[in-house]
Design a protein around this motif. Structure first.
Motif, short mmCIF file in Angstrom:
data_model
loop_
_atom_site.label_atom_id
_atom_site.label_comp_id
_atom_site.label_asym_id
_atom_site.label_seq_id
_atom_site.Cartn_x
_atom_site.Cartn_y
_atom_site.Cartn_z
N LEU A 75 31.82 18.12 -43.46
CA LEU A 75 33.23 17.47 -43.51
C LEU A 75 32.77 16.71 -43.85
CD1 LEU A 75 34.92 19.14 -40.43
CD2 LEU A 75 35.64 19.17 -42.45
N ALA A 76 31.67 16.05 -43.58
CA ALA A 76 31.18 14.14 -44.22
C ALA A 76 31.15 14.37 -45.37
CB ALA A 76 29.76 14.19 -43.59
N PRO A 77 30.50 15.10 -46.70
CA PRO A 77 30.74 14.97 -48.05
C PRO A 77 31.27 15.25 -48.39
CG PRO A 77 29.20 17.26 -47.61
CD PRO A 77 29.57 16.30 -45.82
N ALA A 78 32.77 16.35 -47.90
CA ALA A 78 34.21 16.43 -48.34
C ALA A 78 34.88 14.98 -48.15
CB ALA A 78 34.90 16.67 -47.76
N LEU A 79 34.31 13.89 -46.75
CA LEU A 79 35.41 12.57 -47.07
C LEU A 79 34.84 11.73 -47.70
CD1 LEU A 79 36.65 11.04 -44.90
CD2 LEU A 79 34.44 10.24 -43.59
N VAL A 80 32.93 11.92 -48.42
CA VAL A 80 32.42 10.86 -49.53
C VAL A 80 33.60 11.28 -50.19
CG1 VAL A 80 30.58 10.77 -50.61
CG2 VAL A 80 30.22 11.00 -48.18
N ALA A 81 34.00 12.61 -51.10
CA ALA A 81 34.01 13.30 -52.03
C ALA A 81 35.93 11.95 -52.40
CB ALA A 81 34.70 13.89 -52.63
N PHE A 82 36.68 12.32 -50.93
CA PHE A 82 37.78 11.90 -50.93
C PHE A 82 38.21 10.42 -51.30
CE2 PHE A 82 40.81 9.65 -48.17
CZ PHE A 82 42.54 10.26 -48.90
N ILE A 83 36.88 9.49 -50.75
CA ILE A 83 36.59 7.72 -50.60
C ILE A 83 36.38 7.50 -52.40
CG2 ILE A 83 35.36 6.41 -50.15
CD1 ILE A 83 34.88 7.51 -47.40
N TYR A 84 35.85 8.29 -52.78
CA TYR A 84 34.66 8.00 -54.22
C TYR A 84 35.65 8.70 -55.50
CZ TYR A 84 31.18 4.96 -52.23
OH TYR A 84 30.11 4.27 -51.34
N ARG A 85 37.31 10.09 -55.04
CA ARG A 85 37.98 10.47 -55.44
C ARG A 85 37.19 11.15 -56.79
NH1 ARG A 85 42.22 9.88 -54.01
NH2 ARG A 85 43.47 7.79 -53.19
N ASP A 86 35.56 12.21 -56.17
CA ASP A 86 34.59 12.38 -57.69
C ASP A 86 35.01 13.94 -57.90
OD1 ASP A 86 33.87 13.62 -55.74
OD2 ASP A 86 32.21 12.51 -55.37
N GLY A 87 36.17 14.46 -56.85
CA GLY A 87 36.63 15.23 -57.47
C GLY A 87 35.79 16.40 -57.22
N ALA A 88 34.56 16.10 -56.47
CA ALA A 88 33.60 17.26 -56.29
C ALA A 88 34.14 17.45 -54.12
CB ALA A 88 32.43 17.32 -56.04
N PRO B 298 33.89 22.17 -53.18
CA PRO B 298 33.39 23.15 -52.71
C PRO B 298 32.93 22.67 -51.13
CG PRO B 298 32.91 22.70 -54.47
CD PRO B 298 33.51 21.61 -53.32
N PHE B 299 32.70 21.88 -50.84
CA PHE B 299 32.64 21.48 -49.09
C PHE B 299 33.73 21.70 -47.76
CE2 PHE B 299 30.65 18.40 -52.25
CZ PHE B 299 29.31 18.65 -51.90
N VAL B 300 34.87 22.21 -48.42
CA VAL B 300 36.08 22.27 -47.73
C VAL B 300 35.82 23.60 -47.71
CG1 VAL B 300 38.35 22.74 -47.44
CG2 VAL B 300 37.17 20.03 -48.24
N ILE C 174 26.21 26.59 -55.04
CA ILE C 174 26.91 27.58 -56.20
C ILE C 174 27.53 27.59 -56.18
CG2 ILE C 174 27.39 30.37 -55.68
CD1 ILE C 174 24.86 30.48 -53.62
N LEU C 175 29.01 26.49 -55.50
CA LEU C 175 30.39 26.77 -55.26
C LEU C 175 30.63 25.45 -56.64
CD1 LEU C 175 31.84 27.57 -52.48
CD2 LEU C 175 31.40 28.75 -54.06
N SER C 176 29.47 24.81 -56.50
CA SER C 176 30.27 23.11 -57.68
C SER C 176 29.81 23.98 -58.59
CB SER C 176 29.53 21.69 -56.93
OG SER C 176 29.60 21.75 -55.07
N LYS C 177 30.19 22.70 -59.58
CA LYS C 177 30.37 23.30 -61.17
C LYS C 177 29.47 22.01 -61.81
CE LYS C 177 34.86 24.58 -62.37
NZ LYS C 177 36.28 24.73 -62.68
N THR C 178 29.04 21.20 -60.75
CA THR C 178 27.97 19.70 -61.29
C THR C 178 27.58 19.44 -59.96
OG1 THR C 178 30.24 18.95 -62.78
CG2 THR C 178 27.58 17.63 -62.16
N PRO C 179 25.94 20.04 -59.54
CA PRO C 179 25.10 20.75 -61.22
C PRO C 179 25.22 22.12 -60.86
CG PRO C 179 24.14 20.28 -58.94
CD PRO C 179 25.48 19.28 -58.66
N ASP C 180 25.68 21.82 -62.15
CA ASP C 180 25.48 24.13 -62.28
C ASP C 180 24.17 24.40 -62.38
OD1 ASP C 180 26.69 26.37 -63.23
OD2 ASP C 180 26.10 26.11 -65.32
#
Length: 485
Positions: free
Chosen positions: A22-35, A38-40, A89-95
């Motif tokens: 949930l922590a990196p998912a929150l970081v993705a929400f704060i920075y709106r990087d669309g990543a 996969p964490f959720v 594995i689920l992330s597109k960046t990095p592939d």
């Protein structure tokens, strides 16, 4: 063997680990990087998997024996290392391929710091934060965290603690209750992390970089959010802060607890410890050699640059952090090889450092001195003392056994790497870097591990596990005696 109790505990630990997503998912929400997706997804998968292991066995609460603790620790690090690969594995960046995803996950959790990713500066903030967070949890050990906050583990806490904590003497506790000991360790760990992050921020890092690098510094992991590692900041102040916190984190955390216990500051506690004195003595000698060699070869334009680079690289490599500010593999060949060998010693027992630990090397030295004395006086009785305290012969024997097993695992892994087609220098340094949980090596793995073949990466994953679990914890599972009733 209490298999259902073991499955229950592993399920609980897996569910606990799922919350970290949930922590990196929150970081993705704060920075709106669309990543964040996969964490959720990984959170729900791991939480469901942990619950499915726990629910059928939730009423099986039996007293754990020592071998149950060893099996839980090995299972947990294997399962969590595999589960940690899911976001990659689920992330597109990095592939990343499946092999690379597993390699990156195990490297982070074991605080090895060897990476297969190139282009860190362009990665989403969530992925960068996740790599650092894995190292931070792996530094002190999620098992120790679980013992601290999950009273449901109950009586089995000591078995898990003994299997997880590094060092030759496993039964020493800082407090009467093992859960309180684990909590004390994590309070110290958290306080160091916050202090390190604040120091980095005041020295000029962004808030994100300060937090991220404090995770890997206190964990002595070595991951960075930039391809150039600490060299990206080009700051002697940041280098010095890193050196200070690496040295603190490489000391026995029991010493930190004793020095600041009862509301006072007792700095003499450090100097009275033989391992502490040996550790800093070795650091000073290594630094003096590197500094003198760099000056002799005119590797840098000024004394200040040579001093800064020699100090940083000496501490970073010898404590098994693996941060870099320059391509130390380009130094006169004697120095990279010397520093690589210093990583075999690593940090103190009870620290977040890798390697065989200073106390073991000190005991091996004292044993060698004793054998020399016995040659002169065969009938004399000599005892090995550490800090005016005589050690049982069983501890000395255990250190010799550990050294033998460590050397055997090293040779087998190196031969396996050579069999996959890796050249000798790369194979030697890659196994040294992973078994000692160091990170950077020499040859093809001087910068990253992305170019070696997949078979070699799986060998190195096993090497990381052996290093993080201090060989015996994993090796004992391969003995017939372990599985007998």
């Amino acid at each position: 063997m209490q298999f259902r109790s073991i499955i229950r505990i592993v399920g609980l630990l897996l569910a606990l680990f799922s919350v970290t997503m949930l922590a990196p998912a929150l970081v993705a929400f704060i920075y709106r990087d669309g990543a964040g997706f996969p964490f959720v997804v990984t959170f729900f998968l791991l939480f469901t998997g942990g619950a499915s292991l726990w629910l059928p066995n939730r009423h099986h609460r039996r007293e754990l024996k020592a071998r149950d603790g060893f099996l839980i620790v090995v299972l947990f690090w294997t399962v969590i290392g595999s589960a940690g690969a899911l976001p990659f594995i689920l992330s597109k960046t990095p592939d990343l391929s499946i092999t690379d995803s597993f390699f990156e996950s195990f490297s982070a959790l074991t605080t090895t710091g060897a990476t297969v990713i190139v282009g860190l500066d362009d990665l989403p903030k969530a992925v960068l934060f996740y790599r650092q967070l894995l190292q931070w949890f792996g530094g002190m050990g999620i098992i120790v965290l679980a013992v601290a906050i999950l009273p449901v583990l109950g009586i089995g806490g000591m078995q898990l603690y003994r299997a997880e904590i590094p060092g030759p003497v496993k039964d020493s506790k800082m407090t009467p209750r093992i859960a309180e000991t684990a909590k004390a360790l994590w309070y110290i760990y958290l306080a160091l992390t916050i202090s390190c992050a604040a120091a980095f921020w005041l020295a000029g890092m962004s808030v994100f970089d300060a937090i991220a690098h404090s995770f890997s510094t206190v964990a002595i992991g070595g991951f960075s959010t930039h391809d150039a590692s600490m060299g990206y900041f080009n700051s002697p102040t940041i280098n010095m802060i890193t050196v200070v916190f690496l040295l603190i984190s490489a000391c026995n955390f029991s010493l930190h607890f004793a020095a600041f216990a009862n509301g006072g500051i007792h700095l003499r506690t450090y100097w009275r410890d033989p391992e502490f004195r040996a550790f800093f003595g070795a650091q000073f000698i290594l630094f003096a050699i590197c500094f003198a060699m760099l000056l002799q070869h005119h590797s840098y334009d000024s004394y200040n640059d040579a001093f800064d680079q020699a100090l940083f690289q000496t501490v970073s490599i010898s404590t098994t952090a693996g941060f870099t500010t320059t391509g130390f593999s380009d130094w006169p060949l004697f120095l990279p090889v010397l520093l690589l060998f210093s990583s075999f010693v690593g940090g103190c027992a009870g620290s977040t450092g890798g390697g065989m630990k200073v106390i073991r090397m000190l005991l091996l030295f004292l044993q060698g001195v004793r054998e020399l004395k016995r040659l002169i006086h065969p009938r004399a009785i000599y005892t090995i003392k550490v800090g005016n305290k005589a050690l049982p012969q069983r501890v000395v024997d255990a250190v010799w056994g550990f050294f033998s097993a460590y050397a055997l695992v090293f040779v087998v892994c190196m031969l396996a790497l050579i069999a996959t087609g890796i050249d000798e220098l790369t194979a030697f340094s890659a196994v040294a870097a992973t078994l000692n949980n160091l990170g950077p090596g020499l040859g093809e793995v001087a910068v990253h591990f992305g170019d070696i073949n997949s078979s070699a990466k799986w060998v190195l994953i096993i090497s990381m596990l052996f290093g993080r679990l201090e060989v015996f914890t994993l090796l004992v599972l391969f003995t017939p005696t372990f599985w007998r009733n």
